[in-house]
Motif scaffolding. Structure first.
Motif, PDB file in Angstrom:
ATOM      1  N   UNK A  47       1.877 -11.577 -10.725  1.00 15.42           N
ATOM      2  CA  UNK A  47       2.696 -10.399 -10.931  1.00 15.42           C
ATOM      3  C   UNK A  47       3.322  -9.917  -9.636  1.00 15.42           C
ATOM      4  N   UNK A  48       4.412  -9.169  -9.788  1.00 21.08           N
ATOM      5  CA  UNK A  48       5.127  -8.633  -8.623  1.00 21.08           C
ATOM      6  C   UNK A  48       5.566  -7.218  -8.921  1.00 21.08           C
ATOM      7  N   UNK A  49       5.832  -6.475  -7.850  1.00 19.27           N
ATOM      8  CA  UNK A  49       6.269  -5.101  -8.032  1.00 19.27           C
ATOM      9  C   UNK A  49       7.151  -4.636  -6.897  1.00 19.27           C
ATOM     10  N   UNK A  50       7.895  -3.591  -7.164  1.00 18.41           N
ATOM     11  CA  UNK A  50       8.755  -2.961  -6.165  1.00 18.41           C
ATOM     12  C   UNK A  50       8.526  -1.462  -6.240  1.00 18.41           C
ATOM     13  N   UNK A  51       8.279  -0.845  -5.101  1.00 18.76           N
ATOM     14  CA  UNK A  51       8.113   0.607  -5.042  1.00 18.76           C
ATOM     15  C   UNK A  51       9.067   1.185  -4.009  1.00 18.76           C
ATOM     16  N   UNK A  52       9.797   2.209  -4.396  1.00 18.02           N
ATOM     17  CA  UNK A  52      10.629   2.959  -3.466  1.00 18.02           C
ATOM     18  C   UNK A  52       9.910   4.262  -3.168  1.00 18.02           C
ATOM     19  N   UNK A  53       9.829   4.626  -1.890  1.00 15.63           N
ATOM     20  CA  UNK A  53       9.012   5.752  -1.450  1.00 15.63           C
ATOM     21  C   UNK A  53       9.835   6.776  -0.695  1.00 15.63           C
ATOM     22  N   UNK A  54       9.374   8.032  -0.770  1.00 13.33           N
ATOM     23  CA  UNK A  54      10.024   9.063   0.031  1.00 13.33           C
ATOM     24  C   UNK A  54       9.339   9.141   1.391  1.00 13.33           C
ATOM     25  N   UNK A  55       9.697  10.120   2.203  1.00 13.52           N
ATOM     26  CA  UNK A  55       9.179  10.190   3.570  1.00 13.52           C
ATOM     27  C   UNK A  55       7.688  10.502   3.629  1.00 13.52           C
ATOM     28  N   UNK A  56       7.101  10.946   2.504  1.00 16.61           N
ATOM     29  CA  UNK A  56       5.666  11.227   2.456  1.00 16.61           C
ATOM     30  C   UNK A  56       4.866  10.070   1.860  1.00 16.61           C
ATOM     31  N   UNK A  57       5.548   8.980   1.539  1.00 13.74           N
ATOM     32  CA  UNK A  57       4.855   7.850   0.946  1.00 13.74           C
ATOM     33  C   UNK A  57       4.636   8.007  -0.542  1.00 13.74           C
ATOM     34  N   UNK A  58       5.377   8.898  -1.186  1.00 11.79           N
ATOM     35  CA  UNK A  58       5.266   9.093  -2.628  1.00 11.79           C
ATOM     36  C   UNK A  58       6.341   8.274  -3.325  1.00 11.79           C
ATOM     37  N   UNK A  59       5.986   7.656  -4.458  1.00  9.19           N
ATOM     38  CA  UNK A  59       6.940   6.827  -5.173  1.00  9.19           C
ATOM     39  C   UNK A  59       8.062   7.667  -5.779  1.00  9.19           C
ATOM     40  N   UNK A  61      10.638   5.642  -7.280  1.00  5.87           N
ATOM     41  CA  UNK A  61      11.013   4.703  -8.327  1.00  5.87           C
ATOM     42  C   UNK A  61      10.161   3.457  -8.169  1.00  5.87           C
ATOM     43  N   UNK A  62       9.909   2.745  -9.272  1.00  4.74           N
ATOM     44  CA  UNK A  62       9.101   1.541  -9.192  1.00  4.74           C
ATOM     45  C   UNK A  62       9.412   0.614 -10.348  1.00  4.74           C
ATOM     46  N   UNK A  70       1.057  -2.837 -12.067  1.00  6.13           N
ATOM     47  CA  UNK A  70       1.233  -1.388 -12.179  1.00  6.13           C
ATOM     48  C   UNK A  70      -0.064  -0.651 -11.843  1.00  6.13           C
ATOM     49  N   UNK A  71      -1.189  -1.154 -12.354  1.00  8.63           N
ATOM     50  CA  UNK A  71      -2.484  -0.505 -12.090  1.00  8.63           C
ATOM     51  C   UNK A  71      -2.907  -0.684 -10.639  1.00  8.63           C
TER      52      UNK A  71
END
Length: 239
Positions: A47-59, A61-62, A70-71
């Motif tokens: 499996x693979x994933x992509x996470x986009x994060x803000x400046x605080x490391x919060x997602x 978009x994913x 996901x888990x």
């Protein structure tokens, strides 16, 4: 030794990813396309994933190819640590050959113990000097990935990050500009704060970065804010 696509096939796949992303107007769809294409690039990947994060490391978009990824990813953001968060924050690929022999990220390792995840490789999504998030691959057996896997994933991540940044910017140009400005400023602060912790506690750069990330999570603050406090010497003793 990890097995990868032949060079000619790899070039075709990367070109396909770029073409697909260029036709997408929504980040949520684009990250799912990227995750699926990345999964197909390395045999043995479950499996693979992509996470986009803000400046605080919060997602923000994913996208994932399956529930296992996901888990495994969700627990990283719950624990405030993990290979993908480290790749994003350190702005360099992170390789885990065998999670059973790994000593980093104890909370995350405990949380994913029941999942079929033993090998991980993650690369930051770098758009210029900005780390937008991370691209990651998971495998159910040890030693599926090596340094060449990390280099391969970075080949995918580099053009994809630039395209994702454009898609993000078109969705929310003012917000994206603010995030870019804040992040560019914070990178220098984070690196300087890591240097202070390394000297103060005799720890490695990665350990210092993990401590900053934990402090930011505990205080629900941006890495930039915590780094500023480290540099100003206003953190509580022992923090």
């Amino acid at each position: 030794m990890a097995q990868h696509l032949p060079l000619d096939e790899l070039s075709t796949v990367i070109a396909r990813i770029q073409g697909l992303l260029l036709t997408e107007e929504k980040v949520t769809t684009a990250v799912r396309i990227l995750a699926q294409a990345a999964k197909e690039s390395v045999p043995g990947t479950i499996g693979a994933g992509v996470s986009l994060l803000d400046s605080r490391g919060r997602r923000t978009s994913s996208g994932y190819t399956d529930g296992i990824v996901s888990r495994a990813d969700a627990t990283q953001y719950e624990c405030g640590e993990g290979p993908c968060l480290t790749a994003w924050a350190a702005e360099e690929p992170v390789l885990v050959r065998d999670l059973g022999k790994e000593s980093r990220w104890p909370a995350w390792r405990k949380a994913v113990r029941g999942l079929p995840v033993l090998s991980v490789v993650s690369a930051p999504l770098m758009a210029g000097r900005e780390s937008l998030g991370a691209l990651k691959l998971y495998a159910a057996t040890p030693d599926v990935y090596d340094e060449s896997s990390a280099a391969l994933l970075q080949l995918f991540a580099a053009p994809a990050a630039t395209l994702l940044a454009h898609i993000q910017a078109s969705e929310a140009p003012h917000r994206m500009t603010e995030v870019l400005q804040a992040s560019l400023y914070s990178r220098d602060l984070v690196n300087r704060a890591c240097g202070v912790l390394m000297e103060r506690y005799g720890m490695t750069h990665e350990a210092a970065l993990q401590r900053l990330m934990k402090l930011a999570r505990d205080e629900n603050a941006a890495l930039q804010h915590v780094s500023e406090r480290v540099l100003a010497g206003t953190l509580p003793a022992g923090a």
